[in-house]
Scaffold this motif. Structure first.
Motif, mmCIF file in Angstrom:
data_model
loop_
_atom_site.group_PDB
_atom_site.id
_atom_site.type_symbol
_atom_site.label_atom_id
_atom_site.label_comp_id
_atom_site.label_asym_id
_atom_site.label_seq_id
_atom_site.Cartn_x
_atom_site.Cartn_y
_atom_site.Cartn_z
ATOM 1 N N LYS A 159 17.072 -15.541 50.914
ATOM 2 C CA LYS A 159 16.486 -14.231 51.213
ATOM 3 C C LYS A 159 16.769 -13.346 50.011
ATOM 4 C CE LYS A 159 16.929 -10.256 54.354
ATOM 5 N NZ LYS A 159 15.503 -9.863 54.345
ATOM 6 N N PRO A 160 15.812 -13.205 49.100
ATOM 7 C CA PRO A 160 16.078 -12.517 47.829
ATOM 8 C C PRO A 160 16.539 -11.074 47.976
ATOM 9 C CG PRO A 160 14.029 -13.766 47.716
ATOM 10 C CD PRO A 160 14.457 -13.780 49.146
ATOM 11 N N ASP A 161 16.139 -10.392 49.070
ATOM 12 C CA ASP A 161 16.485 -8.971 49.194
ATOM 13 C C ASP A 161 17.671 -8.739 50.128
ATOM 14 O OD1 ASP A 161 15.157 -9.746 51.507
ATOM 15 O OD2 ASP A 161 14.113 -7.825 51.763
ATOM 16 N N LEU A 162 18.511 -9.752 50.309
ATOM 17 C CA LEU A 162 19.692 -9.601 51.155
ATOM 18 C C LEU A 162 20.581 -8.491 50.591
ATOM 19 C CD1 LEU A 162 20.523 -11.361 53.681
ATOM 20 C CD2 LEU A 162 22.193 -12.428 52.174
ATOM 21 N N LEU A 180 15.259 -12.888 57.796
ATOM 22 C CA LEU A 180 14.294 -12.872 56.685
ATOM 23 C C LEU A 180 13.327 -11.693 56.800
ATOM 24 C CD1 LEU A 180 13.487 -16.689 56.481
ATOM 25 C CD2 LEU A 180 14.566 -15.339 54.680
ATOM 26 N N ASN A 181 12.972 -11.361 58.047
ATOM 27 C CA ASN A 181 11.991 -10.295 58.279
ATOM 28 C C ASN A 181 12.646 -8.943 58.551
ATOM 29 O OD1 ASN A 181 9.836 -12.150 58.044
ATOM 30 N ND2 ASN A 181 10.106 -12.774 60.179
ATOM 31 N N ASN A 182 13.964 -8.845 58.281
ATOM 32 C CA ASN A 182 14.704 -7.593 58.468
ATOM 33 C C ASN A 182 14.584 -7.033 59.883
ATOM 34 O OD1 ASN A 182 15.670 -7.387 55.734
ATOM 35 N ND2 ASN A 182 13.583 -6.840 55.145
ATOM 36 N N GLN A 183 14.542 -7.942 60.867
ATOM 37 C CA GLN A 183 14.465 -7.514 62.261
ATOM 38 C C GLN A 183 15.848 -7.304 62.869
ATOM 39 O OE1 GLN A 183 12.157 -10.902 63.513
ATOM 40 N NE2 GLN A 183 10.241 -9.733 63.551
#
Length: 700
Positions: free
Chosen positions: A309-312, A290-293
């Motif tokens: 996760k809308p920006d997947l 979710l946090n793009n880690q």
């Protein structure tokens, strides 16, 4: 009144989304209105990311403001609903969940519920099987519920791709609710067949609201790469160029772990995600994504429904799913709030075998059902599942599946559970052979449609929408068919391919030692209770997965075609042991004997011992014939099959640590029993070594 309600709902929605410019999507307000004003039973079929959870959170807030009771939400996705609950909190909704991980809070939540201090209670369908929960919470609550919600409603239908037997309890519970309670059921993946089945179960007055299933941002492409090495090479080459972070789906836990491990060797931050992980670990992995880690989670279907996760940026399938519905649901996780996201379907040689296994094990065979019923009929005072395992050569999972399905027969189940034991009721049960055959045929047809999708020359998004009975499928203009060229290259370098092949040949499997004897299984050897440290095998190694990329196919050829294991396998096992470095290192080698193929494993073990410069001592003798272990289906049967079947000779170097060699392993009971016998006879530590670990749950 309607205008005021709509304005209030819009205000609350903007608050929930933390977006002052948000507006209702097509159908959202209409669904809320159906529940608030018309008190309807409603099925909402909308694409992933449309906002189904907003409908029930907003309806809950508005109903509570009008003085109605709390909402009861049944969902299989409690662990994945943290985002939705956070949105509910922003509009003052007090949400509680009762599940196996918060038992200490149950009494407090129960008190709050009965005092009308909870706005929405979230439970899993399995919770409806808990007698105490039903009696102490749901029965007192049933006359006070303001809204009843079933999330992922396609799970109700055994005509769908993801039937879950516990969903049948929902239909029973609904029967006892007042008829004027509004009911909302939601799904993104119900075709007409499933919709009709849900209507048949929930009542013909169920209103269906369907939306457009086309995902405008998704760019779809299919790539057939037969070997796993080729797909691993492709991922390593092209994953870094894909936007943002995403999900890679695999069909099995082992493949999820393998792909993640491979990507790490290529300096790509990826981690495996599957259902058996602890809840805290899963939540941590979800948060990293979710946090793009991390670049990707390599996941089984455990990360299917409900993850938001809308920006997947991408969803890649390492293998072909068994149905278009599965694929649409999973690929639809990508690109909800970005202009461009990729849905790449890779496919390979093993896909059919894995999907056929899932199809063949989806429903208990008639003979399993009859065997369970026969044993319960002979029981004086019922049987627990461990007792049934002793009576039946069926796995615990198979017994569980039979009992669950029988106990959920409606309206009169043929079995019932009292305490830990199962009993027959007076119902004369008839196995519905025709229905099971039809369901199996449907799943085979779904598999065929996925094969057609792989080769489709029509718009890929329109193909998916048509399969889901979207009344108005549209060309997307963005998939590889619509644009007339590949979106991503299908190539990779030879260097990557060689690295992937080497990785597969080095991805050996750890064999964890068993720690407890099955009760009453090994009376001849007098093994019972916990396996003592001085009898337990050490952690071992398997060179490969049976029949798999890497060494698995060569093992398969050696066992069933050549009746001889190639020198390449001797060298590979030698190298595995050198990398493993078991300490203290073994001083001799022995092997598991066989009466059926007396030379196959000893020949291999002797050559391995020579390579290791260790003496080979075939001192394990088989003193009676046994059934093939692959035909034994549960721990009791597997261990009991070996009781009294082996004897150990002694030799002067016995006290040294030993490599115990076999060709195949899955249940680990053969290794476990022989290791205990070796230790009892005076050997040092026992390190099991196998050429292949059996995959897909078949027993060794």
């Amino acid at each position: 009144m309607t205008t005021i309600l709509k304005e209030k709902a819009l205000f609350l929605m903007r608050q929930a989304l933390n977006n002052p410019n948000a507006d209702f999507r097509d159908g959202q307000w209409e669904a809320i209105k159906d529940l608030l004003e018309n008190k309807l039973r409603l099925l909402v079929v909308q694409r992933t990311g449309w906002g189904k959870s907003l409908v029930y959170f907003l309806a809950t807030r508005l109903l509570r403001d009008q003085g109605f009771g709390c909402t009861l939400l049944i969902s299989p996705l409690l662990a994945l609903m943290r985002n939705q609950i956070a949105a509910g909190n922003r509009i003052g909704i007090k949400a509680e969940t009762i599940n196996s991980s918060n038992t200490d809070n149950w009494r407090l939540i129960e008190t709050k519920l009965l005092a009308n201090q909870v706005d929405i209670l979230l439970i899993s369908p399995e919770r409806l099987a808990n007698e105490d929960f039903m009696k102490n919470i749901l029965v007192p609550l049933s006359q006070k519920i303001g809204l009843f919600v079933v999330d992922e409603a396609h799970c109700i239908s055994d005509w769908g791709h993801d039937f879950r037997p516990d969903y049948r309890r929902i239909v029973r519970y609904l029967e006892g609710l007042p008829k004027n309670i509004p009911v909302l059921t939601t799904t993104a993946t119900a075709n007409n067949r499933v919709v009709n089945d849900i209507k048949a179960q929930l009542g013909s007055n169920l209103r269906v609201r369907r939306g457009d299933l086309t995902r405008k941002s998704l760019r779809l492409q299919n790539i057939y790469l037969p070997s796993q090495a080729a797909r691993l090479a492709w991922l390593a080459q092209h994953l870094p160029q894909l936007p943002g972070s995403g999900i890679i789906y695999a069909l099995t836990v082992r493949d999820a772990q393998r792909v993640a491990d491979w990507l790490k060797t290529q300096n790509i931050n990826a981690k495996a995600y599957y259902g058996d992980l602890d809840t805290e670990v899963r939540i941590g992995l979800e948060d990293e994504l979710l946090n793009n880690q991390i670049k990707a989670l390599v996941a089984t279907t455990a990360l299917g429904m409900g993850f938001d996760k809308p920006d997947l940026g991408f969803v890649i399938h390492y293998q072909r799913p068994g149905s278009v519905v599965h694929y649409y649901q999973q690929v639809g996780r990508a690109g909800r709030a970005v202009e461009t996201a990729y849905g790449i379907l890779l496919s390979g040689n093993e896909d059919d075998e894995i999907n056929n296994y899932f199809i063949n094990t989806a429903f208990p065979p008639e003979i399993h059902t009859q065997k369970v019923l026969n044993e319960l009929e002979n029981a004086v005072d019922g049987f627990s599942i461990p007792q049934l395992e002793q009576k039946l050569n069926l796995s615990r999972g198979q017994i569980d599946k039979v009992l669950k399905i029988l106990s959920l027969e409606f309206p009169n189940p043929p079995v019932t559970k009292i305490g830990s034991k199962w009993y027959l009721t007076s119902v004369n049960y008839q196995y519905n052979r025709e229905k099971i055959e039809k369901l199996t045929q449907i799943r085979r047809q779904e598999q065929e449609r996925m094969l057609e999708y792989m080769k489709s020359q029509q718009c890929l998004m329109a193909f998916l929408a048509t399969e889901l009975d979207d009344p108005n499928p549209q060309k997307c203009g963005r998939c590889t068919v619509c644009v007339g060229t590949r979106l991503l290259p299908e190539s990779f370098t030879n260097a990557r391919l060689n690295q992937a092949n080497l990785f597969l040949r080095r991805s050996n499997q750890i064999l964890e030692p068993r720690k407890q004897w099955p009760p009453q299984a090994l009376l001849t050897y007098r093994f019972s209770g916990n396996i003592r440290d001085n009898l337990r095998a050490e952690p071992g190694r398997a060179l490969s997965l049976w029949g798999d990329a890497g060494w698995g196919e060569l093992v398969k050829q050696g066992k069933y075609r050549a009746n001889h294991f190639d020198d390449e396998l001797v060298q590979a096992t030698f190298e595995m042991i050198q990398l493993w470095k078991p300490q203290p290192f073994p001083t001799w080698v022995t092997c598991v004997p066989s009466l059926n193929r007396p030379e196959l494993v000893p020949n291999f073990a002797k050559r391995l011992a020579e390579k290791l410069s260790l003496p080979f001592k075939p001192i394990v003798r088989k003193i009676r014939p046994t059934q093939l272990q692959k035909n034994m289906s549960n721990s009791y049967q597997q261990a009991h099959n070996l009781d009294g079947s082996f004897a150990i000779d002694s030799w002067t170097g016995m006290r040294g640590n030993v490599l115990l060699v076999d060709d195949m392993v899955d249940s680990r009971w053969t290794f476990t029993v022989i290791a205990a016998l070796l230790r009892n006879t005076g050997s040092g530590l026992v390190y099991p070594v196998a050429l292949a670990l059996n995959s897909l749950g078949q027993e060794d």
